[in-house]
Design a protein around this motif. Structure first.
Motif, PDB file in Angstrom:
ATOM      1  N   GLY A 152     -10.814   1.349  -5.411  1.00 32.59           N
ATOM      2  CA  GLY A 152     -10.440   3.010  -5.095  1.00 32.59           C
ATOM      3  C   GLY A 152      -9.528   3.198  -3.923  1.00 32.59           C
ATOM      4  O   GLY A 152      -8.307   3.789  -4.140  1.00 32.59           O
ATOM      5  N   ASN A 153      -9.538   2.072  -3.069  1.00 33.45           N
ATOM      6  CA  ASN A 153      -8.557   2.479  -1.928  1.00 33.45           C
ATOM      7  C   ASN A 153      -7.251   1.997  -2.340  1.00 33.45           C
ATOM      8  O   ASN A 153      -6.055   2.458  -1.885  1.00 33.45           O
ATOM      9  CB  ASN A 153      -8.847   1.834  -0.673  1.00 33.45           C
ATOM     10  CG  ASN A 153     -10.043   2.653   0.209  1.00 33.45           C
ATOM     11  OD1 ASN A 153      -9.612   3.560   0.910  1.00 33.45           O
ATOM     12  ND2 ASN A 153     -11.514   2.232  -0.234  1.00 33.45           N
ATOM     13  N   LEU A 154      -7.171   0.854  -2.867  1.00 32.50           N
ATOM     14  CA  LEU A 154      -5.735   0.301  -3.503  1.00 32.50           C
ATOM     15  C   LEU A 154      -5.150   1.451  -4.638  1.00 32.50           C
ATOM     16  O   LEU A 154      -3.932   1.316  -4.251  1.00 32.50           O
ATOM     17  CB  LEU A 154      -5.926  -1.172  -4.165  1.00 32.50           C
ATOM     18  CG  LEU A 154      -6.315  -2.226  -2.949  1.00 32.50           C
ATOM     19  CD1 LEU A 154      -6.562  -3.498  -3.804  1.00 32.50           C
ATOM     20  CD2 LEU A 154      -5.267  -2.284  -2.027  1.00 32.50           C
ATOM     21  N   LYS A 155      -5.991   1.955  -5.040  1.00 28.72           N
ATOM     22  CA  LYS A 155      -5.364   2.745  -6.059  1.00 28.72           C
ATOM     23  C   LYS A 155      -4.850   4.163  -5.186  1.00 28.72           C
ATOM     24  O   LYS A 155      -3.710   4.639  -5.655  1.00 28.72           O
ATOM     25  CB  LYS A 155      -6.350   3.420  -6.792  1.00 28.72           C
ATOM     26  CG  LYS A 155      -6.638   2.579  -8.027  1.00 28.72           C
ATOM     27  CD  LYS A 155      -7.761   3.308  -9.175  1.00 28.72           C
ATOM     28  CE  LYS A 155      -8.213   2.550 -10.454  1.00 28.72           C
ATOM     29  NZ  LYS A 155      -9.061   3.175 -11.254  1.00 28.72           N
ATOM     30  N   THR A 156      -5.391   4.437  -4.194  1.00 28.70           N
ATOM     31  CA  THR A 156      -4.874   5.660  -3.206  1.00 28.70           C
ATOM     32  C   THR A 156      -3.588   4.999  -2.676  1.00 28.70           C
ATOM     33  O   THR A 156      -2.651   5.849  -2.593  1.00 28.70           O
ATOM     34  CB  THR A 156      -5.853   5.726  -2.219  1.00 28.70           C
ATOM     35  OG1 THR A 156      -6.931   6.244  -2.693  1.00 28.70           O
ATOM     36  CG2 THR A 156      -5.398   6.748  -0.936  1.00 28.70           C
ATOM     37  N   TRP A 157      -3.581   3.496  -2.131  1.00 25.89           N
ATOM     38  CA  TRP A 157      -2.259   3.089  -1.474  1.00 25.89           C
ATOM     39  C   TRP A 157      -1.267   3.192  -2.636  1.00 25.89           C
ATOM     40  O   TRP A 157      -0.252   3.576  -2.357  1.00 25.89           O
ATOM     41  CB  TRP A 157      -2.631   1.648  -1.194  1.00 25.89           C
ATOM     42  CG  TRP A 157      -1.226   1.255  -0.482  1.00 25.89           C
ATOM     43  CD1 TRP A 157      -0.990   0.938   0.865  1.00 25.89           C
ATOM     44  CD2 TRP A 157      -0.216   0.519  -1.401  1.00 25.89           C
ATOM     45  NE1 TRP A 157       0.310   0.441   0.799  1.00 25.89           N
ATOM     46  CE2 TRP A 157       0.819   0.082  -0.297  1.00 25.89           C
ATOM     47  CE3 TRP A 157       0.131   0.256  -2.556  1.00 25.89           C
ATOM     48  CZ2 TRP A 157       2.039  -0.607  -0.798  1.00 25.89           C
ATOM     49  CZ3 TRP A 157       1.213  -0.521  -3.151  1.00 25.89           C
ATOM     50  CH2 TRP A 157       2.085  -0.899  -2.078  1.00 25.89           C
ATOM     51  N   GLN A 158      -1.632   2.765  -3.934  1.00 25.21           N
ATOM     52  CA  GLN A 158      -0.583   2.957  -4.775  1.00 25.21           C
ATOM     53  C   GLN A 158       0.275   4.282  -5.118  1.00 25.21           C
ATOM     54  O   GLN A 158       1.267   4.573  -5.037  1.00 25.21           O
ATOM     55  CB  GLN A 158      -1.141   2.497  -6.210  1.00 25.21           C
ATOM     56  CG  GLN A 158      -0.062   2.161  -7.478  1.00 25.21           C
ATOM     57  CD  GLN A 158       0.786   1.301  -7.031  1.00 25.21           C
ATOM     58  OE1 GLN A 158       0.279   0.105  -6.820  1.00 25.21           O
ATOM     59  NE2 GLN A 158       2.199   1.295  -7.308  1.00 25.21           N
ATOM     60  N   ARG A 159      -0.681   5.091  -4.935  1.00 24.62           N
ATOM     61  CA  ARG A 159      -0.383   6.800  -5.291  1.00 24.62           C
ATOM     62  C   ARG A 159       0.619   7.017  -3.919  1.00 24.62           C
ATOM     63  O   ARG A 159       1.460   7.782  -4.267  1.00 24.62           O
ATOM     64  CB  ARG A 159      -1.453   7.589  -5.360  1.00 24.62           C
ATOM     65  CG  ARG A 159      -2.302   7.639  -6.851  1.00 24.62           C
ATOM     66  CD  ARG A 159      -3.127   8.906  -6.959  1.00 24.62           C
ATOM     67  NE  ARG A 159      -4.154   8.610  -6.031  1.00 24.62           N
ATOM     68  CZ  ARG A 159      -5.207   8.145  -6.166  1.00 24.62           C
ATOM     69  NH1 ARG A 159      -5.462   7.371  -7.602  1.00 24.62           N
ATOM     70  NH2 ARG A 159      -6.445   8.026  -5.358  1.00 24.62           N
TER      71      ARG A 159
END
Length: 740
Positions: A152-159
């Motif tokens: 979840g947090n790496l998806k946030t970083w990606q965005r």
């Protein structure tokens, strides 16, 4: 420090689960900061076998916040940090987060706090203040849980990374817009547009084509391919109907019927139509090897706005130029534009002078007179600066600051600066004198600074000199960075000094000027290095405020004030001691409780201490600050507004800001008996205090004349060198015994 060293944590992952893989495509960069070696090894072992969103994890480790700082500075591309809350100190984790967010200016890296102490989660305000993304107890991180948290947090970083890239893309759009603005003929303009689209989104082996038509219903009638790249180059100069691609021709026809842009997979079509002076239609076909991302589509849409204006009259409007290079409220060139000017080597080779000018208290002026007044004020200052002889460039580089470039032969001096901004201006039927600070420097070929670094260095000089010098104009050297190295060394020394008891509280008496008797003290911070050197407060207090050490400094002075109160009581003297507090502390949710806890631990009643806060900062956040102050006042603590009268918002909010005392700033006291204006201001402040039931204290009383004038105007309490300088606590006790 609370710990349970015997408690160990292990991860037992099933290597057969589908979130592990053996065919990585690329890597995520993860930093784990953990002082428990066993847990660190377990965590690294688990993470090293994970595949998240098709990527393996490269894991960096640190066993302390100090080590982590070094790693973060060397690897700014870290995606996610797993951070132990409590390490070498109880707040090591939070201080590291503060370093990431504010010192390194990194809002993207995701931060997950881990703790071995259940129930010790930070409160919501801390999570929000430090932009902490997640918080978990180590014992809760099982097999699937850790993966889900990371995912979840790496998806946030990606965005967030995509958003950052989008901002960079907008910069490319601005550059592209400048390129096409240089073209005034249709074909060269069209070709430049296509080249710039390629620069913005990258077409690779595809192609771009620009078409012109007079009749959207008849592609044979006066239509032509104006320009093309890639696979479409053979069609340049040919009628649109000659394109040997029936599907593309149908899509062009569909576009002309829908009258709006089409973005679909590998192909995008941009639509432009103008009815005056004669109907004309333009289509740009963009074919890319890769499917366009949402970010690329957004950039195309933005660039299309400029293309439309260019096609309408073969001249690009200032839409994106205004956005990127001009102050949106005044139309004056902004910081981005000024940085572009600084890239011109001619300024450096000719030893041009750069000057930064900051208008004092612009936020207060805004609150008092309104935004329109401020806009007119900025325009007035701009007009006055524009009249300087030899000016090469001028812009607004921040909300309250201008930057100018001057020819070497027409250098701006302190005298010229005072003449330019010294006169009064009429704005909205009000007479207003601009008060400003300025720093200047010479640009020389030997300097090797980027424009942003140069401006940042000058802004740092301006901030430092504003707090250490009464002069309004300063000339500084940019030949080396010794001053900044000195600043860093001093910061480290001060940080150590706080822990080594090098910072002392000096007491300055507050006196009843009618009787000469002591009524209280103000505790002032003094820093003495181990070699006996005293560092002026004007040097170390700005460092404390800028580095986040001011809270620790204020706590040290409060504790020493409590000790002084006990020494005075032992000598039979009972007077309150005031201590200074930054408004940043007042905004913390637990501020009042932390102050009361210190007083309770030291066995000092709230009535025995006074709190002093700076007027300007208090007024900015008066609604939030008042609630905290009101609570302390109800418990018997006096609250003084320091330097009262120097801000512009005071009179409009004084009824709403919780306070018991107003302190007249020494800048008004020093001219009593010499300037009638000072007497009028002091009289007004005393009347305001009387009207709202507040006490009033005068600062900086240095002469008998000043004392007598203050008493005549109704102020009976004062402090200053006329009575005593700040002194060590032991000396203050002796002084108190002689003057009570």
């Amino acid at each position: 420090m609370i710990r349970n060293e015997s408690r160990q944590f292990f991860f037992e992952f099933d290597t057969e689960t589908d979130y592990f893989s053996t065919s990585p495509k690329s890597r995520w960069l993860i930093l784990t900061v953990e002082d428990n070696d066993i847990f660190q090894q377990s965590l690294v072992s688990a993470l090293s076998r994970m595949i998240i969103q098709g990527k393996t994890l490269e894991i960096l480790t640190a066993s302390s916040a100090k080590q982590a700082k070094v790693v973060l500075e060397q690897r700014p591309d870290i995606n996610l940090v797993l951070l132990d809350v409590v390490m070498e100190t109880d707040d090591a984790g939070l201080r590291l987060i503060d370093h990431i967010r504010f010192t390194l200016q990194n809002p993207i890296t995701r931060i997950i706090l881990l703790t071995g102490q259940p129930g010790m989660a930070p409160n919501r305000s801390v999570m929000e203040q430090y932009d902490i993304d997640d918080y978990w107890c180590k014992t809760e991180l099982g097999e699937e849980h850790l993966f889900n948290v990371m995912n979840g947090n790496l998806k946030t970083w990606q965005r967030m990374s995509e958003l950052k890239n989008a901002h960079q893309g907008l910069e490319r759009v601005v550059t592209a817009s400048q390129k096409i603005s240089c073209q005034h003929d249709l074909s060269p303009f069209s070709q430049t547009v296509l080249e710039q689209i390629d620069q913005i989104i990258g077409i690779s082996d595809g192609g771009i084509m620009s078409l012109k038509m007079s009749d959207p219903l008849d592609l044979n009638n006066d239509s032509a391919v104006l320009a093309a790249t890639g696979q479409y180059q053979p069609y340049i100069g040919q009628p649109v109907i000659s394109i040997e691609n029936d599907l593309l021709l149908k899509r062009i026809q569909q576009l002309l019927e829908q009258k709006q842009h089409i973005f679909d997979g590998h192909s995008s079509l941009l639509y432009f139509s103008f009815q005056e002076p004669n109907p004309v239609y333009y289509v740009i076909v963009v074919k890319s090897t890769d499917v366009l991302t949402e970010s690329n589509i957004h950039l195309l849409k933005v660039f299309a706005e400029n293309i439309a204006n260019g096609f309408s009259n073969i001249a690009l409007t200032d839409y994106l130029n205004e956005l990127a290079f001009k102050h949106w409220q005044t139309g004056i060139y902004n910081r981005n534009w000024f940085c572009k000017q600084l890239e011109n080597e001619a300024y450096w080779n000719n030893n041009a002078q750069i000057v930064l000018i900051s208008i004092d208290r612009l936020s207060d002026i805004t609150v008092t007179f309104g935004e329109k007044f401020v806009i007119q004020l900025l325009e007035t200052v701009y007009a006055e600066l524009s009249d300087i002889t030899g000016i090469q460039a001028i812009s607004i580089i921040s909300r309250d600051a201008f930057a100018i470039l001057l020819e070497k032969s027409q250098l701006l001096t302190a005298e010229k600066f005072e003449q330019i901004l010294g006169k009064k201006n009429h704005i909205q039927h009000l007479e207003h004198k601009v008060i400003a600070q300025a720093v200047s420097a010479q640009l020389t070929p030997s300097l090797n600074h980027s424009p942003e670094r140069l401006l940042g260095q000058l802004e740092s000089h301006l901030l430092r000199l504003r707090t250490t010098s009464s002069s309004h104009f300063h000339h500084v050297s940019l030949d080396n960075e010794a001053i900044f190295s000195k600043h860093i060394r001093l910061l480290n020394e001060f940080n150590l000094g706080l822990t080594r008891d090098e910072v002392q509280a000096y007491l300055q008496p507050k006196v009843n000027m009618n009787t000469g008797k002591l009524v209280g003290f103000e505790a002032l911070a003094r820093w003495f290095k181990p070699n006996g050197e005293m560092v002026p407060p004007g040097v170390f207090i700005p460092i404390a405020e800028a580095s986040g050490l001011v809270e620790q400094l204020d706590r040290v002075i409060l504790l020493k004030s409590c000790s002084a109160i006990k020494q005075l009581e032992a000598a039979g003297i009972q007077v309150p001691i005031s201590f200074n507090v930054s408004c940043h502390e007042l905004l913390l949710s637990d501020f009042s409780s932390s102050i009361l806890e210190v007083l309770a631990a030291e066995n000092v009643a709230p009535q025995q201490v006074d709190m002093e806060i700076t007027e300007t900062l208090a007024m900015i956040n008066y609604e939030e600050v008042s609630a905290t102050l009101r609570k302390l006042i109800q418990l018997g603590m006096d609250v003084s507004i320091d330097d009262f009268g120097t801000g512009f918002s005071s009179l409009s909010h004084v009824t709403e800001l919780a306070a018991t005392t107003l302190k007249i700033d020494k800048s008004f006291v020093q001219y009593l008996g010499e300037k009638s204006s000072s007497e009028h201001i002091v009289d007004m402040i005393i009347r305001v205090a009387t009207r709202f039931g507040m006490k009033v204290i005068a600062e900086g009383v240095e002469t008998a004349l000043q004392r007598d004038k203050l008493i005549e105007l109704g102020c009976t309490i004062g402090q200053g060198y006329f009575y005593a300088r700040p002194m060590p606590i032991d000396e203050a006790v002796k002084w108190a015994m002689a003057n009570s």
